[in-house]
Scaffold this motif. Sequence first.
Motif, PDB file in Angstrom:
ATOM      1  N   ALA A  41       0.984  -1.178   0.325  1.00 22.22           N
ATOM      2  CA  ALA A  41       0.145  -0.201  -0.212  1.00 22.22           C
ATOM      3  C   ALA A  41       0.665   0.937   0.331  1.00 22.22           C
ATOM      4  CB  ALA A  41      -1.304   0.000   1.079  1.00 22.22           C
ATOM      5  N   ASP A  42       1.902   1.029   0.972  1.00 28.99           N
ATOM      6  CA  ASP A  42       2.844   2.451   0.921  1.00 28.99           C
ATOM      7  C   ASP A  42       3.841   2.747   0.307  1.00 28.99           C
ATOM      8  OD1 ASP A  42       1.752   2.830   3.349  1.00 28.99           O
ATOM      9  OD2 ASP A  42       3.418   1.583   4.628  1.00 28.99           O
ATOM     10  N   ALA A  43       4.038   1.149  -1.040  1.00 32.13           N
ATOM     11  CA  ALA A  43       5.136   1.535  -1.904  1.00 32.13           C
ATOM     12  C   ALA A  43       3.636   2.183  -3.335  1.00 32.13           C
ATOM     13  CB  ALA A  43       5.512   0.124  -1.764  1.00 32.13           C
ATOM     14  N   ALA A  92       2.463   2.895  10.497  1.00 33.61           N
ATOM     15  CA  ALA A  92       3.444   3.680  11.522  1.00 33.61           C
ATOM     16  C   ALA A  92       4.594   2.807  11.401  1.00 33.61           C
ATOM     17  CB  ALA A  92       2.480   3.893  12.910  1.00 33.61           C
ATOM     18  N   THR A  93       4.143   1.757  10.894  1.00 35.12           N
ATOM     19  CA  THR A  93       5.893   0.803  10.744  1.00 35.12           C
ATOM     20  C   THR A  93       6.639   0.724   9.352  1.00 35.12           C
ATOM     21  OG1 THR A  93       4.255  -0.874  10.597  1.00 35.12           O
ATOM     22  CG2 THR A  93       3.901  -1.193  12.397  1.00 35.12           C
ATOM     23  N   THR A  94       6.363   1.350   8.773  1.00 34.31           N
ATOM     24  CA  THR A  94       7.528   1.428   6.998  1.00 34.31           C
ATOM     25  C   THR A  94       8.082   2.463   8.113  1.00 34.31           C
ATOM     26  OG1 THR A  94       5.315   0.614   6.240  1.00 34.31           O
ATOM     27  CG2 THR A  94       7.147   1.753   4.771  1.00 34.31           C
ATOM     28  N   VAL A  95       9.023   1.642   6.839  1.00 34.40           N
ATOM     29  CA  VAL A  95      10.655   2.462   6.820  1.00 34.40           C
ATOM     30  C   VAL A  95      10.773   2.930   5.496  1.00 34.40           C
ATOM     31  CG1 VAL A  95      12.875   3.014   7.885  1.00 34.40           C
ATOM     32  CG2 VAL A  95      10.745   2.057   9.362  1.00 34.40           C
ATOM     33  N   PHE A 103      10.947  -0.121   0.373  1.00 33.16           N
ATOM     34  CA  PHE A 103      10.179   0.365   1.454  1.00 33.16           C
ATOM     35  C   PHE A 103      10.898  -0.961   2.567  1.00 33.16           C
ATOM     36  CE2 PHE A 103       8.747   2.680  -0.960  1.00 33.16           C
ATOM     37  CZ  PHE A 103       7.747   3.547  -0.083  1.00 33.16           C
ATOM     38  N   CYS A 104      10.406  -0.316   4.104  1.00 31.36           N
ATOM     39  CA  CYS A 104      10.876  -2.318   5.007  1.00 31.36           C
ATOM     40  C   CYS A 104      10.251  -1.902   6.565  1.00 31.36           C
ATOM     41  CB  CYS A 104      12.599  -2.359   5.672  1.00 31.36           C
ATOM     42  SG  CYS A 104      13.219  -2.327   4.066  1.00 31.36           S
ATOM     43  N   GLU A 105       9.855  -2.938   6.775  1.00 28.56           N
ATOM     44  CA  GLU A 105       8.619  -3.043   7.703  1.00 28.56           C
ATOM     45  C   GLU A 105       9.781  -3.051   9.143  1.00 28.56           C
ATOM     46  OE1 GLU A 105       4.964  -4.644  10.088  1.00 28.56           O
ATOM     47  OE2 GLU A 105       6.060  -5.692   8.566  1.00 28.56           O
ATOM     48  N   ARG A 106       9.187  -1.707  10.239  1.00 27.64           N
ATOM     49  CA  ARG A 106      10.540  -1.094  10.830  1.00 27.64           C
ATOM     50  C   ARG A 106      10.665  -2.602  12.221  1.00 27.64           C
ATOM     51  NH1 ARG A 106       8.136   2.607  12.850  1.00 27.64           N
ATOM     52  NH2 ARG A 106       9.916   4.406  11.892  1.00 27.64           N
TER      53      ARG A 106
END
Length: 215
Positions: free
Chosen positions: A84-86, A153-156, A186-189
């Motif tokens: 979704a973020d990408a 909130a968890t995306t870096v 895009f990664c998850e924290r």
Amino acid sequence: MGQSFCRKAAGSLTPLLPTPGVNTGVGADAPGAVHTRAYQRCHRRRAGGVTLIELMVAVAVLAVLAAAAIPNFKSFLHNSRLSADATRLFADLELARSEAARRNTTVTICPLDSGNKCADDWTLPRIVFVDADNDGTYSNTEELIRNSDPLQATTVITAANLGATPDRVRMRSTGSSSTPTASWKFCERNSTAAGQTVSMTGSGRPSTQLQSTCS
């Protein structure tokens, strides 16, 4: 199966029943009484519910199914959030590129800090706007094209190859970009699971692909 047995038992004993109205006073060993007791026992057995062993087996089966499903569900949520973020960044880049060509001007996309200034932290909410004076700051006199939704909130995001302006990307009216080799990882924290990368081609067209791992 118990119900079928009861029906067969009742059927086999039916001829032994006395005629209607003669049941009163039937002896304990009379055929009708035997049929009645057998029928009542069957119904009591059917209405008795499940045993403790049956309940424990059902709980054990549910526990095994849950243990198998939880990892798959976590992986599904991880992939859905990053996708979704990408996809939103991809859409912002595409919009900036198409609007630059349509308006025959340069369109800027950047993360915005609290002072309406472009920042190099790409986890901040982004805007797409016409930066008329090319100062990297959005003012009320400049045209705002889109306010992008904030990240999970968890995306870096790790941005790379943004050149001299790591806080923004400018799309020219020709479709090319000021940073044609830029990429966003895009990664998850706190996770090493696979992430996604949005990158730019030489013509400024964005693309999205999976990446092997996150560090």
